[in-house]
Write an enzyme that holds these catalytic residues in place. Structure first.
Site, PDB file in Angstrom:
ATOM      1  N   CYS A 114      -2.198  -2.865   1.009  1.00 57.50           N
ATOM      2  CA  CYS A 114      -1.542  -2.629   0.192  1.00 57.50           C
ATOM      3  C   CYS A 114      -2.211  -0.880  -0.884  1.00 57.50           C
ATOM      4  O   CYS A 114      -3.475  -0.620  -0.781  1.00 57.50           O
ATOM      5  CB  CYS A 114      -2.657  -3.096  -1.220  1.00 57.50           C
ATOM      6  SG  CYS A 114      -2.672  -3.113  -2.938  1.00 57.50           S
ATOM      7  N   CYS A 144       5.470   0.868  -1.314  1.00 61.36           N
ATOM      8  CA  CYS A 144       4.319  -0.591  -1.116  1.00 61.36           C
ATOM      9  C   CYS A 144       5.037  -1.638  -0.012  1.00 61.36           C
ATOM     10  O   CYS A 144       5.897  -1.395   0.267  1.00 61.36           O
ATOM     11  CB  CYS A 144       4.984  -1.196  -2.343  1.00 61.36           C
ATOM     12  SG  CYS A 144       4.406  -2.345  -3.182  1.00 61.36           S
TER      13      CYS A 144
END
Length: 260
Positions: free
Chosen positions: A74, A187
């Site tokens: 992440c 992402c």
């Protein structure tokens, strides 16, 4: 620490499963425990302190499972928490950041025009600002927050082409894409959109993500510590999530096994 201990991988939700797929392919003998925090997703619109607190809770959970390393799959959690986590825990903690260097290096020394697509928090954090400052002198970098692309994955709408394409038009129609060299998928959720991006973007635009580089770095770290699983070990993937609903369990398994 034993070489047969598992590797912990976590994300704000389901996006990190794209990293698990890369890890499983590159290191098939490893035991992998994935934790998606879908009950608290998305991280990209939370405060840095909120993301740090959630990240510490997850890493403490992994520590109780005696993992040999942790991958923060992440970019947002890496930006907000990796420094503090490394100071607090002794096991290797591998973070992620948008693969901007890779995108710029693809130009072979020529100035590049790069769009970095990521969550709002990733793009606002000092870690990304420092990364961007390394390249803005020689390259033109555009930061594009795309929170809807996280939500589409979490809602199970990745297969709805109309919804996906509408979001891509919303975020990227303002750019002259024929004059862009690459788009960085900053992402891990966005990696699931590669085929959509390929259809949406002109053929001249490269699509770049950091998953392979992250796993290569993890492997190097474990190798240096003699912690790689033996070639005779049987690898496995355990998918867990803070949202224990059947919907999330089925969606997680679908993303793990999909071709997207």
């Amino acid at each position: 620490m034993s070489s047969c201990a598992p590797i912990g991988v976590f994300d704000s939700g389901l996006g990190g499963i794209s990293v698990v797929r890369e890890l499983r392919e590159a290191m098939p003998n490893e035991r992998i425990i994935y934790f998606g925090d879908s009950a608290n997703a998305p991280y990209g619109i939370k405060t840095p302190q909120e993301v740090r607190e959630l990240s510490f809770k997850i890493v403490e959970h992994f520590a109780s499972l005696n993992v040999k390393a942790i991958v923060i799959a992440c970019n947002t959690a890496t930006s907000a928490a990796v420094k503090d986590l490394r100071e607090h825990y002794s096991m290797p903690i591998i973070g992620m950041e948008p693969a901007l260097k890779l995108a710029c290096d693809l130009g072979g020394g020529k100035p590049q025009r790069v769009i970095v697509a990521a969550t709002p928090l990733t793009l606002k954090e000092r870690k990304f600002a420092e990364l961007m400052n390394r390249f803005t002198q020689d390259h033109q970098i555009f930061s594009r927050p795309c929170p809807d692309l996280v939500e589409i994955v979490e809602n199970g709408d990745l297969g709805n082409k109309n919804i996906v394409m509408s979001a891509l038009h919303k975020y990227f129609d303002s750019y002259d894409l024929n004059n862009i060299d690459s788009v960085v998928l900053g992402c891990t959720h966005f990696v699931f959109y590669k085929s959509y991006f390929r259809e949406f973007l002109p053929d001249c635009v490269k699509i770049v993500d950091g998953n392979a580089g992250t796993i290569h770095h993890l492997k190097s770290v474990l190798d240096s510590m003699n912690l790689l699983a033996d070639k005779d070990d049987e690898g496995s993937v355990l998918l867990t999530n803070s949202d224990s609903s059947d919907r999330i369990a089925k969606l997680s398994q679908s993303l793990l096994n999909s071709d997207c």
